[in-house]
Design an enzyme around this catalytic site. Structure first.
Site, PDB file in Angstrom:
ATOM      1  N   LEU A 151      32.424  44.705  47.034  1.00 49.71           N
ATOM      2  CA  LEU A 151      32.890  43.094  47.258  1.00 49.71           C
ATOM      3  C   LEU A 151      34.418  43.174  46.207  1.00 49.71           C
ATOM      4  O   LEU A 151      34.998  43.474  45.176  1.00 49.71           O
ATOM      5  CB  LEU A 151      32.017  42.415  46.748  1.00 49.71           C
ATOM      6  CG  LEU A 151      30.900  42.463  47.187  1.00 49.71           C
ATOM      7  CD1 LEU A 151      29.448  41.092  46.205  1.00 49.71           C
ATOM      8  CD2 LEU A 151      30.896  41.725  47.874  1.00 49.71           C
ATOM      9  N   ASP A 152      35.390  42.535  46.665  1.00 50.98           N
ATOM     10  CA  ASP A 152      36.712  43.061  46.833  1.00 50.98           C
ATOM     11  C   ASP A 152      37.216  41.784  45.003  1.00 50.98           C
ATOM     12  O   ASP A 152      36.303  40.637  44.525  1.00 50.98           O
ATOM     13  CB  ASP A 152      37.928  42.273  47.309  1.00 50.98           C
ATOM     14  CG  ASP A 152      37.965  40.955  47.943  1.00 50.98           C
ATOM     15  OD1 ASP A 152      37.510  39.642  46.518  1.00 50.98           O
ATOM     16  OD2 ASP A 152      38.085  40.324  48.603  1.00 50.98           O
ATOM     17  N   LEU A 153      38.333  41.654  44.419  1.00 47.24           N
ATOM     18  CA  LEU A 153      37.910  40.769  43.421  1.00 47.24           C
ATOM     19  C   LEU A 153      37.975  39.980  42.972  1.00 47.24           C
ATOM     20  O   LEU A 153      37.144  38.861  42.218  1.00 47.24           O
ATOM     21  CB  LEU A 153      39.798  41.319  42.983  1.00 47.24           C
ATOM     22  CG  LEU A 153      40.117  41.039  41.340  1.00 47.24           C
ATOM     23  CD1 LEU A 153      39.999  41.661  40.095  1.00 47.24           C
ATOM     24  CD2 LEU A 153      41.910  40.311  41.722  1.00 47.24           C
TER      25      LEU A 153
END
Length: 282
Positions: free
Chosen positions: A109-111
């Protein structure tokens, strides 16, 4: 010579089972000259080993693989899912409970995304759950900026190309409008890098919140941000068996002949789970 090649297991698979890296990452470690077998540096992953061989990675003897384990983690916004970051941003691994063993993330999952992230100490299980062919559906709740109607989402249901990348059809529904924002429910069977953000941006709907609520049959539920919950191994094995049986049935129908699925789950999780008698955490 042929009999010798068939003995043991590939070294990258052994390293992955030990939870040190994924199989692909293990192959890179080997090609970078960071792996020794019986005291000698190797430069190719095309090597089968047995329990009698000693493996070192970065000068440390590879420990025997532990029992396969799986956790559900509620990732908060502001953490990245990789173990190292060139910008020195905080990672999920910096924020896990200290008593947890070395783990790998299953997918990312991205930032600025949050929600369910699966973690495991077994690189082979990671590989199996990440393969698009096994068909694990990821579900998301997504908030976008803008007023919309359902017809705006039709291109995403059909599949689109964004900057030369093909995004397959999404399962997507328009849930409700809340002022200047709208909420959507989205399902994906394979997630390319920032796929949801790029696809919705393509139709003029910038994402301002993205929450993963499930990965296959594993659900976020009421787990709070930053919390970790272990999944019983018996449940993992059962779900894998159901998924693999379904996949093999479709393959059989497509090809017109049968393929055996027996023992595939134990091969993924490792024979260590068959013989080990120590109790599993509930």
């Amino acid at each position: 010579m042929k009999d010798q090649a068939n003995k043991g297991e590939r070294i990258a698979k052994i390293i992955a089972r030990a939870g040190l890296a994924s199989r692909r990452e293990a192959e890179r470690l080997i090609l970078d000259g960071r792996v020794k077998v019986n005291g000698n540096i190797i430069n190719s992953p095309a090597l089968n080993l047995t329990i009698n061989d000693a493996i070192e990675v970065d000068g440390r003897l590879l420990s025997k693989p532990e029992e396969t384990r799986l956790w559900i983690y509620h990732k908060p916004v502001g953490l990245i899912s990789t173990s190292k970051d060139e910008k020195n941003r905080p990672t999920i691994f910096d924020n896990l409970p200290k008593e947890m063993p070395r783990v790998l993330s299953i997918g990312r999952l991205d930032l600025n995304s949050e929600g369910l992230l699966l973690l495991t100490n077994d690189g082979e299980l990671k590989r199996c759950l990440e393969l698009p062919s096994t068909g694990w559906l990821r579900r998301y709740r997504v908030r976008v900026k803008g007023r919309l109607n359902d017809s705006m989402l039709e291109p995403l249901r059909q599949g689109i190309f964004v900057e030369g990348t093909h995004f397959k059809p999404m399962e997507i529904s328009f849930d409700r409008q809340t002022g200047a924002n709208a909420w959507l429910s989205i399902g994906l069977r394979e997630g390319k890098n920032r796929e949801i953000r790029k696809a919705l941006g393509f139709v003029g709907l910038p994402v301002n919140r993205l929450l993963r609520i499930s990965f296959g049959d594993f659900e976020l539920g009421t787990l709070k941000k930053g919390e970790v919950q272990e999944v019983r191994l018996s449940r993992v094995k059962n779900l894998l068996k159901i998924r693999l049986d379904s996949f093999q049935t479709k393959k059989k129908q497509k090809l017109g002949f049968g393929t055996k699925t027996s023992n595939k789950v134990d091969k993924i999780l490792g024979t260590r789970n068959v013989s080990r008698k120590r109790g599993q955490n509930k």
